[in-house]
Design a protein around this motif. Structure first.
Motif, mmCIF file in Angstrom:
data_model
loop_
_atom_site.group_PDB
_atom_site.id
_atom_site.type_symbol
_atom_site.label_atom_id
_atom_site.label_comp_id
_atom_site.label_asym_id
_atom_site.label_seq_id
_atom_site.Cartn_x
_atom_site.Cartn_y
_atom_site.Cartn_z
ATOM 1 N N LYS A 22 -30.165 14.296 -106.314
ATOM 2 C CA LYS A 22 -30.381 14.239 -104.869
ATOM 3 C C LYS A 22 -30.327 15.631 -104.217
ATOM 4 O O LYS A 22 -30.956 15.881 -103.192
ATOM 5 C CB LYS A 22 -29.324 13.317 -104.251
ATOM 6 N N TYR A 105 -24.099 5.291 -120.556
ATOM 7 C CA TYR A 105 -25.026 5.711 -119.501
ATOM 8 C C TYR A 105 -26.305 4.875 -119.486
ATOM 9 O O TYR A 105 -27.227 5.171 -118.756
ATOM 10 C CB TYR A 105 -25.375 7.195 -119.661
ATOM 11 N N ILE A 136 -18.327 18.264 -123.936
ATOM 12 C CA ILE A 136 -18.138 19.384 -123.005
ATOM 13 C C ILE A 136 -17.698 20.642 -123.765
ATOM 14 O O ILE A 136 -18.152 21.754 -123.474
ATOM 15 C CB ILE A 136 -17.134 18.984 -121.893
ATOM 16 N N GLU B 8 -11.475 10.746 -116.199
ATOM 17 C CA GLU B 8 -12.256 9.511 -116.290
ATOM 18 C C GLU B 8 -11.630 8.417 -115.409
ATOM 19 O O GLU B 8 -12.330 7.720 -114.671
ATOM 20 C CB GLU B 8 -12.372 9.017 -117.727
ATOM 21 N N GLU B 12 -13.713 6.937 -112.314
ATOM 22 C CA GLU B 12 -14.110 5.531 -112.447
ATOM 23 C C GLU B 12 -13.352 4.624 -111.473
ATOM 24 O O GLU B 12 -13.594 3.427 -111.418
ATOM 25 C CB GLU B 12 -13.859 5.037 -113.887
ATOM 26 N N TRP B 14 -10.063 3.954 -111.537
ATOM 27 C CA TRP B 14 -9.035 3.133 -112.190
ATOM 28 C C TRP B 14 -7.625 3.511 -111.744
ATOM 29 O O TRP B 14 -6.658 2.867 -112.141
ATOM 30 C CB TRP B 14 -9.125 3.290 -113.719
ATOM 31 N N TRP B 40 -16.965 18.061 -116.289
ATOM 32 C CA TRP B 40 -17.177 16.610 -116.467
ATOM 33 C C TRP B 40 -18.243 16.124 -115.471
ATOM 34 O O TRP B 40 -19.176 15.412 -115.866
ATOM 35 C CB TRP B 40 -15.861 15.862 -116.262
ATOM 36 N N ALA B 43 -21.719 17.337 -116.511
ATOM 37 C CA ALA B 43 -22.230 16.611 -117.687
ATOM 38 C C ALA B 43 -22.579 15.174 -117.301
ATOM 39 O O ALA B 43 -23.614 14.640 -117.718
ATOM 40 C CB ALA B 43 -21.183 16.627 -118.803
ATOM 41 N N ASP B 44 -21.734 14.568 -116.486
ATOM 42 C CA ASP B 44 -21.947 13.186 -116.054
ATOM 43 C C ASP B 44 -23.276 13.065 -115.297
ATOM 44 O O ASP B 44 -24.073 12.160 -115.557
ATOM 45 C CB ASP B 44 -20.761 12.781 -115.164
ATOM 46 N N ASP B 45 -23.519 14.010 -114.395
ATOM 47 C CA ASP B 45 -24.756 13.987 -113.602
ATOM 48 C C ASP B 45 -25.985 14.148 -114.505
ATOM 49 O O ASP B 45 -26.967 13.437 -114.377
ATOM 50 C CB ASP B 45 -24.677 15.118 -112.558
ATOM 51 N N ILE B 46 -25.888 15.081 -115.443
ATOM 52 C CA ILE B 46 -27.025 15.330 -116.342
ATOM 53 C C ILE B 46 -27.291 14.107 -117.221
ATOM 54 O O ILE B 46 -28.432 13.663 -117.366
ATOM 55 C CB ILE B 46 -26.751 16.585 -117.216
ATOM 56 N N PHE B 136 -19.994 10.305 -99.749
ATOM 57 C CA PHE B 136 -21.179 9.435 -99.752
ATOM 58 C C PHE B 136 -22.379 10.191 -99.177
ATOM 59 O O PHE B 136 -23.459 10.203 -99.765
ATOM 60 C CB PHE B 136 -20.893 8.181 -98.913
ATOM 61 N N ASN B 137 -22.177 10.834 -98.045
ATOM 62 C CA ASN B 137 -23.289 11.538 -97.387
ATOM 63 C C ASN B 137 -23.782 12.735 -98.198
ATOM 64 O O ASN B 137 -24.907 13.179 -98.041
ATOM 65 C CB ASN B 137 -22.884 11.992 -95.984
ATOM 66 N N GLU B 138 -22.904 13.238 -99.071
ATOM 67 C CA GLU B 138 -23.317 14.354 -99.947
ATOM 68 C C GLU B 138 -23.999 13.839 -101.212
ATOM 69 O O GLU B 138 -24.386 14.614 -102.077
ATOM 70 C CB GLU B 138 -22.086 15.189 -100.337
ATOM 71 N N GLY B 139 -24.093 12.515 -101.304
ATOM 72 C CA GLY B 139 -24.746 11.932 -102.480
ATOM 73 C C GLY B 139 -23.824 11.842 -103.689
ATOM 74 O O GLY B 139 -24.256 11.557 -104.792
ATOM 75 N N TYR B 141 -21.852 9.674 -105.039
ATOM 76 C CA TYR B 141 -21.500 8.249 -104.933
ATOM 77 C C TYR B 141 -20.356 7.872 -105.869
ATOM 78 O O TYR B 141 -19.505 7.071 -105.514
ATOM 79 C CB TYR B 141 -22.734 7.392 -105.221
ATOM 80 N N LYS B 142 -20.363 8.425 -107.049
ATOM 81 C CA LYS B 142 -19.340 8.060 -108.022
ATOM 82 C C LYS B 142 -17.950 8.476 -107.528
ATOM 83 O O LYS B 142 -16.980 7.737 -107.679
ATOM 84 C CB LYS B 142 -19.645 8.731 -109.366
ATOM 85 N N GLU B 173 -25.260 2.145 -110.049
ATOM 86 C CA GLU B 173 -25.840 1.158 -110.958
ATOM 87 C C GLU B 173 -24.878 0.052 -111.368
ATOM 88 O O GLU B 173 -24.972 -0.491 -112.464
ATOM 89 C CB GLU B 173 -26.441 1.863 -112.183
#
Lengths: 147, 238
Positions: A22, A105, A136, B8, B12, B14, B40, B43-46, B136-139, B141-142, B173
């Motif tokens: 985004k 994913y 990582i 994590e 997530e 938790w 993290w 890597a998560d975004d990619i 949220f506004n910065e995108g 979301y996670k 998702e």
């Protein structure tokens, strides 16, 4: 020619992946960016195939791209290459970790994935964080070597 | 617990409230944890974009395959000849233009615009609400998700909190959870009623529950910002 088609298609898909972010905003003409990615992929392919004679001025024929745009496009192409490196590192982690990360994913719930892998949900959670740590760490080492 | 286990659990959602607060404090003080957390997230975004968006990539490949064949078909390669690359550049730019249209139309319904979450809509903790809305506004979301969840759980009648929590679930998702949150909002009387119906339709569509998706999409009226993508869902479900 078929190879060029494959490279072009792969490049468009790469741009699509980058555009999913985004925060990503393209500030140079799309053709400049696309041509640079195609060019880099072509060179990589040529090097892989150990072909000679194509590593010389491959910029010929790309004179539509102004140098300023080319600089901006190079930055995006670098970002894309860094992202591809992270994905490539998935091939270097253990099979089990690769399975867990790809499964995590791939639009599956953690419970569903745990069931498919035949492990408990708690184990999957712990293992996923260990696998991400492994990935990582490899990415960091690779960056250090490249630097 | 290792840094990555903590990260994590945090990302997530938790962790409990006090655990989250402790983690955030440690994040400010511990440079190694901060570095691990940033790596993290990157890597998560990619991985999300390169692995998670596989359905969009399949759609894109289907669009590109005939174009690639058309513009890069094998010609008389028996004869060695010099070919100007500029000739193919025109074809490449034509295909790229189609690609731009594909992105901007949007071929993936999930690219529909996301409204900004109003900040300081607080019942309870102002910090919690504002931080969740900002992320949220910065995108992000996670990262926003656990904060929005806490906010939504705190007041089931707060349609704003429910709606934006639902949208964050869609963006991460978690379609089953999103449906459960968005369905009551779409059936309510709040200003988010139709927007929630669209995101519920999108979730049901993603879960391949087409009749349900159709039902939600049909609730979106012509005056809504989501009318066009809803019509797209209707077409795909019929």
């Amino acid at each position: 020619m078929e190879e060029a088609g494959d490279i072009f298609q792969e490049s468009i898909i790469d741009v699509y992946k980058l555009a999913q972010n985004k925060d990503f905003t393209l500030t140079c003409p799309l053709e400049a960016f696309l041509l640079l990615i195609c060019k880099r992929k072509w060179i990589n392919q040529a090097e892989k195939n150990k072909r000679h004679g194509v590593t010389n001025p491959v910029d010929e024929g790309y004179t539509l791209v102004a140098s300023k745009d080319d600089e901006a496009a190079a930055l995006y192409a670098d970002t894309l290459e860094k992202e591809e490196m992270v994905v490539a590192m998935l091939q270097k982690i253990s099979d089990r970790c690769r399975e867990i990360i790809i499964g995590s994913y791939a639009n599956k719930s953690q419970q569903q994935l745990a069931g498919e892998l035949g492990v408990s949900y708690a184990y999957l959670r712990k293992k996923k964080s260990l696998c991400m740590a492994e990935l990582i760490s490899l990415v960091r080492n690779n960056k250090n070597h490249a630097a | 617990m290792s840094n990555f286990e903590k990260i994590e659990a945090y990302t997530e959602g938790w962790m409990s409230g006090p655990e989250r607060a402790a983690f955030e404090l440690e994040l400010q003080a511990n440079n190694q944890l901060k570095q691990d957390y940033e790596d993290w997230l990157k890597a998560d975004d990619i991985l999300k974009r390169h692995i998670g968006s596989s359905s969009g990539i399949t759609d894109l490949k289907q669009i590109l395959a005939p174009l690639t064949q058309q513009h890069f078909q094998k010609e008389n390669i028996q004869k060695a000849k010099v070919v100007s690359i500029k000739k193919y550049l025109v074809a490449a730019i034509a295909a790229a233009a189609i690609f731009i249209i594909y992105l901007s139309l949007p071929a993936g319904i999930e690219h529909s615009p996301i409204p900004d979450m109003p900040q300081a809509v607080v019942r309870g903790s102002e910090d919690l609400s504002n931080k969740g809305a900002r992320l949220f506004n910065e995108g992000k979301y996670k990262e926003a998700l656990p904060l929005l969840k806490e906010q939504a759980l705190a007041d089931a009648e707060d349609a704003t909190a429910q709606f934006f929590y639902g949208v964050a679930l869609v963006k991460t998702e978690k379609y089953n959870d999103a449906l459960a949150v968005l369905k009551p909002v779409s059936e309510g009387t709040s200003a988010y009623k139709e927007d929630a119906a669209f995101f519920a339709a999108l979730s049901a569509y993603k879960l391949n529950r087409k009749p349900e998706a159709l039902g939600f999409a049909e609730k979106v009226s012509e005056g809504s910002a989501y009318y066009q993508p809803s019509q797209k869902i209707i077409k795909k479900c019929r």
